[in-house]
Motif scaffolding. Structure first.
Motif, PDB file in Angstrom:
ATOM      1  N   PRO A  22       7.312 -72.720  14.234  1.00  0.00           N
ATOM      2  CA  PRO A  22       7.809 -71.427  14.706  1.00  0.00           C
ATOM      3  C   PRO A  22       7.823 -71.325  16.220  1.00  0.00           C
ATOM      4  O   PRO A  22       8.673 -70.675  16.798  1.00  0.00           O
ATOM      5  N   LEU A  23       6.866 -72.006  16.905  1.00  0.00           N
ATOM      6  CA  LEU A  23       6.827 -71.915  18.355  1.00  0.00           C
ATOM      7  C   LEU A  23       8.096 -72.450  18.969  1.00  0.00           C
ATOM      8  O   LEU A  23       8.686 -71.859  19.874  1.00  0.00           O
ATOM      9  N   VAL A  38      16.795 -66.700  10.797  1.00  0.00           N
ATOM     10  CA  VAL A  38      16.963 -65.903  12.012  1.00  0.00           C
ATOM     11  C   VAL A  38      17.228 -64.451  11.634  1.00  0.00           C
ATOM     12  O   VAL A  38      17.767 -64.152  10.577  1.00  0.00           O
ATOM     13  N   THR A  39      16.852 -63.567  12.530  1.00  0.00           N
ATOM     14  CA  THR A  39      17.176 -62.150  12.353  1.00  0.00           C
ATOM     15  C   THR A  39      18.373 -61.814  13.226  1.00  0.00           C
ATOM     16  O   THR A  39      18.818 -62.614  14.046  1.00  0.00           O
ATOM     17  N   SER A  40      18.850 -60.600  13.087  1.00  0.00           N
ATOM     18  CA  SER A  40      20.007 -60.156  13.873  1.00  0.00           C
ATOM     19  C   SER A  40      19.685 -60.022  15.356  1.00  0.00           C
ATOM     20  O   SER A  40      20.598 -59.946  16.186  1.00  0.00           O
ATOM     21  N   PRO A  44       8.833 -59.187   6.323  1.00  0.00           N
ATOM     22  CA  PRO A  44       7.555 -58.690   6.857  1.00  0.00           C
ATOM     23  C   PRO A  44       7.254 -59.169   8.273  1.00  0.00           C
ATOM     24  O   PRO A  44       6.690 -58.430   9.070  1.00  0.00           O
ATOM     25  N   ASP A  45       7.613 -60.404   8.611  1.00  0.00           N
ATOM     26  CA  ASP A  45       7.312 -60.946   9.943  1.00  0.00           C
ATOM     27  C   ASP A  45       8.576 -61.144  10.760  1.00  0.00           C
ATOM     28  O   ASP A  45       8.707 -62.106  11.505  1.00  0.00           O
ATOM     29  N   ALA A  46       9.502 -60.212  10.641  1.00  0.00           N
ATOM     30  CA  ALA A  46      10.791 -60.340  11.322  1.00  0.00           C
ATOM     31  C   ALA A  46      10.697 -60.123  12.821  1.00  0.00           C
ATOM     32  O   ALA A  46      11.616 -60.491  13.557  1.00  0.00           O
ATOM     33  N   TYR A  56      12.304 -65.240  14.050  1.00  0.00           N
ATOM     34  CA  TYR A  56      12.498 -66.455  13.249  1.00  0.00           C
ATOM     35  C   TYR A  56      11.490 -66.503  12.107  1.00  0.00           C
ATOM     36  O   TYR A  56      10.622 -67.375  12.051  1.00  0.00           O
ATOM     37  N   PRO A  57      11.576 -65.568  11.168  1.00  0.00           N
ATOM     38  CA  PRO A  57      10.592 -65.516  10.079  1.00  0.00           C
ATOM     39  C   PRO A  57      10.795 -66.613   9.049  1.00  0.00           C
ATOM     40  O   PRO A  57      11.893 -67.170   8.909  1.00  0.00           O
TER      41      PRO A  57
END
Length: 340
Positions: free
Chosen positions: A22-23, A230-232, A253-255, A259-260
């Protein structure tokens, strides 16, 4: 079910998104726009370059940047005294940009992920664990990176080699800004401005193809087989947003990080209209693999054959080829909302 390719892709490597960490995924959200500080000519001419990147509306193809040029980075102002003749690029995106604006001849070495264009002088230099001694071995008068891991900038400064950090873009405007900045520091102001104008025009034309009253469409963009997405709010998400598409990950939940990692159950419940996957090719994932996942055969995207493979580098890099990615997205979007 075979993967669909709206356009042919050139497969090249990129590390920024094709990782399960994730980093590193979050590097795309770390962009800090750079601001150019104008400097006058050495001959005393009181005509100074405008503050900020050269305007694409006013800079012509024959315009050249005045030197010295100072770039205000996250590590402080960096002065480029003369037009660089030997550039080392530690950013695959910057490498693409440099060649696109006509500065490719000055690039003497590029990092191991800079495999586009074909003429890029790709080496085994690492962008994530840069070796200052190895970089200096190319005798550069400018080094460009997308991050400053360790002591890259300070190590180069100790041997009087200027370095600028063009962090991963957060918005499409960041792409335009970085192109103009590279044009200024390499003496290719006019070419950069012309390219930015062309990209803006192409983006506008593609976005105009999406009907204004088209119904909303949701998507799932798969970064890897561990279901990172990816989120918007990310750079990639903005490209989808231009086509009127919304990420199902926005409600994860972790949006907040952009990059959840989604669970299979979350994806099945969200039931995206389209699935885009960037982990094909060397990633090994196929449309058949996706359809075979437990419960995924009932997804709307799978049932209606809307599982689209995208080139991970074109989709993740924020350089000129991002228009190719947008074209793919728009073509898929307009197929769901044909113009009558």
């Amino acid at each position: 079910m075979a993967p669909r390719h709206p356009r042919p892709f050139t497969v090249v490597k990129e590390a920024y998104v094709r990782t399960t960490r994730p980093l590193r995924l979050a590097l795309l959200a770390a962009a800090l726009p750079l601001v150019l500080v104008a400097c006058g000519d050495d001959d005393g001419d009181d005509t100074a370059a405008p503050s900020g990147a050269p305007s694409s509306e006013t800079a012509g193809a024959g315009d050249a940047a005045a030197f010295p040029v100072t770039v205000d980075t996250e590590n402080g102002p960096v002065e480029i005294a003369e037009q660089p003749e030997k550039i080392v690029s530690l950013s695959a995106t910057a490498t693409e940009m440099l060649f696109a604006i006509g500065a490719g001849d000055a690039v003497v070495a590029a990092d191991s992920y800079s495999t586009y264009p074909a003429e890029a002088p790709t080496t085994d230099l690492s962008a994530f664990e840069p070796n200052v001694e190895a970089i200096v071995g190319y005798d550069p008068d400018l080094v460009i990176a997308s991050s400053d891991p360790g002591e890259l900038v300070s190590g180069l400064a100790a041997v009087d080699v200027p370095a600028i950090v063009l962090a991963p873009a957060v918005t499409l405007d960041d792409t335009y800004t970085q192109l103009e900045q590279l044009g200024a520091v390499t003496g290719h102001v006019g070419e950069a401005a012309e390219l930015v104008g062309q990209l803006r025009s192409e983006v506008d034309e593609l976005v105009a193809q999406v009907p204004a009253d088209a119904p909303p469409v949701t998507y799932y963009h798969e970064l890897d087989a561990n279901l990172y997405t990816v989120t918007s709010s990310t750079f990639i998400g903005e490209i989808y947003g231009l086509a009127g598409m919304t990420s199902i990950a926005d409600d994860a939940p972790d949006a907040a990080g952009g990059y959840p990692q989604l669970s299979p159950e979350f994806i099945v419940t969200a039931d995206p209209d389209v699935i885009f996957f960037a982990d094909g090719g060397v990633g090994g994932v196929t449309a058949e693999d996706i359809a075979a996942r437990p419960g995924w055969d009932q997804l709307t995207a799978v049932r209606e054959d809307r599982v689209v493979e995208v080139d991970p580098d074109i989709a993740s890099r924020w350089g000129p080829r991002i228009v190719d990615f947008l074209r793919t997205v728009v073509e898929e979007r307009t197929a769901l909302a044909p113009v009558e």
